[in-house]
Design a protein around this motif. Structure first.
Motif, PDB file in Angstrom:
ATOM      1  N   SER A 158       2.868 -65.168  35.356  1.00  0.00           N
ATOM      2  CA  SER A 158       2.364 -66.225  34.473  1.00  0.00           C
ATOM      3  C   SER A 158       1.744 -65.626  33.205  1.00  0.00           C
ATOM      4  O   SER A 158       1.854 -66.210  32.128  1.00  0.00           O
ATOM      5  N   SER A 159       1.137 -64.460  33.315  1.00  0.00           N
ATOM      6  CA  SER A 159       0.599 -63.789  32.117  1.00  0.00           C
ATOM      7  C   SER A 159       1.710 -63.439  31.144  1.00  0.00           C
ATOM      8  O   SER A 159       1.569 -63.614  29.937  1.00  0.00           O
ATOM      9  N   ARG A 160       2.818 -62.935  31.690  1.00  0.00           N
ATOM     10  CA  ARG A 160       3.948 -62.587  30.825  1.00  0.00           C
ATOM     11  C   ARG A 160       4.621 -63.829  30.251  1.00  0.00           C
ATOM     12  O   ARG A 160       5.255 -63.759  29.197  1.00  0.00           O
ATOM     13  N   ALA A 161       4.483 -64.963  30.923  1.00  0.00           N
ATOM     14  CA  ALA A 161       5.141 -66.191  30.471  1.00  0.00           C
ATOM     15  C   ALA A 161       4.472 -66.796  29.244  1.00  0.00           C
ATOM     16  O   ALA A 161       5.124 -67.459  28.446  1.00  0.00           O
ATOM     17  N   VAL A 162       3.170 -66.576  29.084  1.00  0.00           N
ATOM     18  CA  VAL A 162       2.472 -67.177  27.951  1.00  0.00           C
ATOM     19  C   VAL A 162       2.523 -66.248  26.736  1.00  0.00           C
ATOM     20  O   VAL A 162       2.672 -65.040  26.874  1.00  0.00           O
ATOM     21  N   ASP A 163       2.387 -66.832  25.578  1.00  0.00           N
ATOM     22  CA  ASP A 163       2.389 -66.088  24.331  1.00  0.00           C
ATOM     23  C   ASP A 163       1.177 -65.156  24.271  1.00  0.00           C
ATOM     24  O   ASP A 163       0.120 -65.456  24.825  1.00  0.00           O
ATOM     25  N   ASP A 164       1.329 -64.057  23.566  1.00  0.00           N
ATOM     26  CA  ASP A 164       0.258 -63.058  23.430  1.00  0.00           C
ATOM     27  C   ASP A 164      -1.048 -63.643  22.903  1.00  0.00           C
ATOM     28  O   ASP A 164      -2.126 -63.167  23.251  1.00  0.00           O
ATOM     29  N   ARG A 165      -0.975 -64.641  22.078  1.00  0.00           N
ATOM     30  CA  ARG A 165      -2.193 -65.177  21.460  1.00  0.00           C
ATOM     31  C   ARG A 165      -3.154 -65.808  22.466  1.00  0.00           C
ATOM     32  O   ARG A 165      -4.318 -66.017  22.160  1.00  0.00           O
ATOM     33  N   TYR A 166      -2.672 -66.109  23.676  1.00  0.00           N
ATOM     34  CA  TYR A 166      -3.533 -66.693  24.699  1.00  0.00           C
ATOM     35  C   TYR A 166      -4.236 -65.639  25.548  1.00  0.00           C
ATOM     36  O   TYR A 166      -5.040 -65.973  26.404  1.00  0.00           O
ATOM     37  N   ARG A 167      -3.899 -64.387  25.337  1.00  0.00           N
ATOM     38  CA  ARG A 167      -4.472 -63.307  26.140  1.00  0.00           C
ATOM     39  C   ARG A 167      -5.554 -62.577  25.354  1.00  0.00           C
ATOM     40  O   ARG A 167      -5.544 -62.570  24.128  1.00  0.00           O
ATOM     41  N   VAL A 168      -6.447 -61.946  26.071  1.00  0.00           N
ATOM     42  CA  VAL A 168      -7.490 -61.112  25.468  1.00  0.00           C
ATOM     43  C   VAL A 168      -7.190 -59.680  25.889  1.00  0.00           C
ATOM     44  O   VAL A 168      -7.229 -59.364  27.077  1.00  0.00           O
ATOM     45  N   ARG A 206       2.583 -75.299  29.854  1.00  0.00           N
ATOM     46  CA  ARG A 206       3.996 -75.417  30.248  1.00  0.00           C
ATOM     47  C   ARG A 206       4.576 -74.062  30.650  1.00  0.00           C
ATOM     48  O   ARG A 206       5.374 -73.973  31.580  1.00  0.00           O
ATOM     49  N   ALA A 207       4.171 -73.003  29.975  1.00  0.00           N
ATOM     50  CA  ALA A 207       4.676 -71.669  30.311  1.00  0.00           C
ATOM     51  C   ALA A 207       4.282 -71.278  31.734  1.00  0.00           C
ATOM     52  O   ALA A 207       5.106 -70.760  32.490  1.00  0.00           O
ATOM     53  N   VAL A 208       3.039 -71.547  32.106  1.00  0.00           N
ATOM     54  CA  VAL A 208       2.603 -71.221  33.469  1.00  0.00           C
ATOM     55  C   VAL A 208       3.265 -72.145  34.484  1.00  0.00           C
ATOM     56  O   VAL A 208       3.651 -71.718  35.572  1.00  0.00           O
ATOM     57  N   CYS A 209       3.437 -73.407  34.129  1.00  0.00           N
ATOM     58  CA  CYS A 209       4.089 -74.345  35.055  1.00  0.00           C
ATOM     59  C   CYS A 209       5.522 -73.930  35.370  1.00  0.00           C
ATOM     60  O   CYS A 209       5.998 -74.153  36.484  1.00  0.00           O
ATOM     61  N   ARG A 210       6.202 -73.323  34.417  1.00  0.00           N
ATOM     62  CA  ARG A 210       7.583 -72.885  34.668  1.00  0.00           C
ATOM     63  C   ARG A 210       7.665 -71.820  35.764  1.00  0.00           C
ATOM     64  O   ARG A 210       8.682 -71.695  36.430  1.00  0.00           O
ATOM     65  N   VAL A 211       6.605 -71.064  35.963  1.00  0.00           N
ATOM     66  CA  VAL A 211       6.594 -70.051  37.030  1.00  0.00           C
ATOM     67  C   VAL A 211       6.760 -70.729  38.401  1.00  0.00           C
ATOM     68  O   VAL A 211       7.367 -70.166  39.307  1.00  0.00           O
ATOM     69  N   HIS A 212       6.283 -71.961  38.514  1.00  0.00           N
ATOM     70  CA  HIS A 212       6.380 -72.671  39.792  1.00  0.00           C
ATOM     71  C   HIS A 212       7.790 -73.135  40.122  1.00  0.00           C
ATOM     72  O   HIS A 212       8.093 -73.402  41.279  1.00  0.00           O
ATOM     73  N   THR A 213       8.649 -73.268  39.128  1.00  0.00           N
ATOM     74  CA  THR A 213       9.988 -73.796  39.377  1.00  0.00           C
ATOM     75  C   THR A 213      10.913 -72.780  40.023  1.00  0.00           C
ATOM     76  O   THR A 213      11.926 -73.158  40.590  1.00  0.00           O
ATOM     77  N   ALA A 214      10.583 -71.502  39.930  1.00  0.00           N
ATOM     78  CA  ALA A 214      11.402 -70.461  40.554  1.00  0.00           C
ATOM     79  C   ALA A 214      10.848 -70.155  41.951  1.00  0.00           C
ATOM     80  O   ALA A 214       9.646 -70.079  42.141  1.00  0.00           O
ATOM     81  N   GLN A 215      11.726 -69.987  42.908  1.00  0.00           N
ATOM     82  CA  GLN A 215      11.289 -69.685  44.270  1.00  0.00           C
ATOM     83  C   GLN A 215      10.926 -68.216  44.443  1.00  0.00           C
ATOM     84  O   GLN A 215      10.034 -67.881  45.205  1.00  0.00           O
ATOM     85  N   TRP A 216      11.601 -67.326  43.717  1.00  0.00           N
ATOM     86  CA  TRP A 216      11.420 -65.899  43.993  1.00  0.00           C
ATOM     87  C   TRP A 216       9.998 -65.388  43.800  1.00  0.00           C
ATOM     88  O   TRP A 216       9.597 -64.449  44.498  1.00  0.00           O
ATOM     89  N   PRO A 217       9.157 -65.931  42.892  1.00  0.00           N
ATOM     90  CA  PRO A 217       7.797 -65.385  42.823  1.00  0.00           C
ATOM     91  C   PRO A 217       7.009 -65.590  44.117  1.00  0.00           C
ATOM     92  O   PRO A 217       6.137 -64.801  44.456  1.00  0.00           O
ATOM     93  N   TRP A 218       7.348 -66.638  44.843  1.00  0.00           N
ATOM     94  CA  TRP A 218       6.591 -66.984  46.057  1.00  0.00           C
ATOM     95  C   TRP A 218       7.223 -66.373  47.296  1.00  0.00           C
ATOM     96  O   TRP A 218       6.625 -66.415  48.369  1.00  0.00           O
ATOM     97  N   ARG A 219       8.444 -65.861  47.157  1.00  0.00           N
ATOM     98  CA  ARG A 219       9.202 -65.255  48.248  1.00  0.00           C
ATOM     99  C   ARG A 219       9.264 -66.189  49.444  1.00  0.00           C
ATOM    100  O   ARG A 219       9.802 -67.284  49.312  1.00  0.00           O
ATOM    101  N   ASP A 220       8.717 -65.804  50.588  1.00  0.00           N
ATOM    102  CA  ASP A 220       8.813 -66.677  51.759  1.00  0.00           C
ATOM    103  C   ASP A 220       7.535 -67.483  51.997  1.00  0.00           C
ATOM    104  O   ASP A 220       7.383 -68.109  53.035  1.00  0.00           O
ATOM    105  N   SER A 221       6.635 -67.501  51.029  1.00  0.00           N
ATOM    106  CA  SER A 221       5.448 -68.360  51.107  1.00  0.00           C
ATOM    107  C   SER A 221       5.810 -69.732  50.557  1.00  0.00           C
ATOM    108  O   SER A 221       6.756 -69.877  49.792  1.00  0.00           O
ATOM    109  N   ALA A 222       5.060 -70.747  50.956  1.00  0.00           N
ATOM    110  CA  ALA A 222       5.319 -72.117  50.509  1.00  0.00           C
ATOM    111  C   ALA A 222       4.134 -72.627  49.699  1.00  0.00           C
ATOM    112  O   ALA A 222       2.999 -72.629  50.179  1.00  0.00           O
ATOM    113  N   VAL A 223       4.406 -73.044  48.472  1.00  0.00           N
ATOM    114  CA  VAL A 223       3.382 -73.659  47.625  1.00  0.00           C
ATOM    115  C   VAL A 223       3.438 -75.159  47.922  1.00  0.00           C
ATOM    116  O   VAL A 223       4.382 -75.841  47.539  1.00  0.00           O
ATOM    117  N   LEU A 224       2.421 -75.650  48.621  1.00  0.00           N
ATOM    118  CA  LEU A 224       2.398 -77.047  49.025  1.00  0.00           C
ATOM    119  C   LEU A 224       1.869 -77.958  47.925  1.00  0.00           C
ATOM    120  O   LEU A 224       2.268 -79.121  47.835  1.00  0.00           O
TER     121      LEU A 224
END
Length: 166
Positions: free
Chosen positions: A100-110, A50-68
């Motif tokens: 997306s890395s910053r969106a997830v909790d630290d415990r999911y990272r190595v 869910r944390a990574v999916c939330r990154v998709h809801t904002a337009q600014w990460p993609w700027r003028d590219s389109a995620v189809l």
């Protein structure tokens, strides 16, 4: 007999630069894939997914590219993206990975890392309909045996869905 062109060494920095420039074509549609570090099934956990999916809801990460279309599998993200004018593929994917890395909790990272190094990309052929590529992409959870019906899998989306509803 004409001289043949010399074969370039793929480890040469100039060769890599030309390859990067060639593959970042504004307006071109690409299938992209980013794997988690060590292909760990991080997104089997709903909180991380869910944390990574939330990154998709904002337009600014993609700027003028389109995620189809996109799908988040347990150990990777795959997307169908039409590249905009303002970013290269490397910049766009790098921004997605960082956010997306910053969106997830630290415990999911190595050691602070969620994603593996780099990404893969494939240019859609001019005669390949983007909607067909999107169907294939979002069907990955079915083919992987994660669910019996696509509607049972929560971590995907396409631009072709009717978001307005009845």
């Amino acid at each position: 007999m004409p001289d043949s062109m010399p074969v370039r060494d793929p480890t040469d920095a100039g060769f890599r630069r030309v390859r990067l420039e060639r593959r970042s074509v504004p307006g071109q549609t690409y299938l992209l894939s980013v794997a988690t570090l060590y292909r760990r099934p991080v997104f089997s956990d709903d909180e991380a997914a869910r944390a990574v999916c939330r990154v998709h809801t904002a337009q600014w990460p993609w700027r003028d590219s389109a995620v189809l279309a996109w799908v988040l599998m347990p150990d990777q993200w795959q997307g169908l993206v039409t590249l905009g004018e303002r970013d290269s593929l490397s910049t766009l994917v790098g921004r997605f990975k960082a956010l997306s890395s910053r969106a997830v909790d630290d415990r999911y990272r190595v050691n602070g890392w969620l994603w593996g190094r780099g990404f893969t990309d494939r240019v859609l052929a001019p005669d390949e309909p983007a909607m067909d590529a999107a169907r294939h992409l979002v069907g990955l959870p079915l083919r992987a045996g994660l669910v019996r019906r696509l509607g049972d899998y929560a971590y995907w989306n396409t631009a072709w869905l009717d978001h307005a509803g009845p």
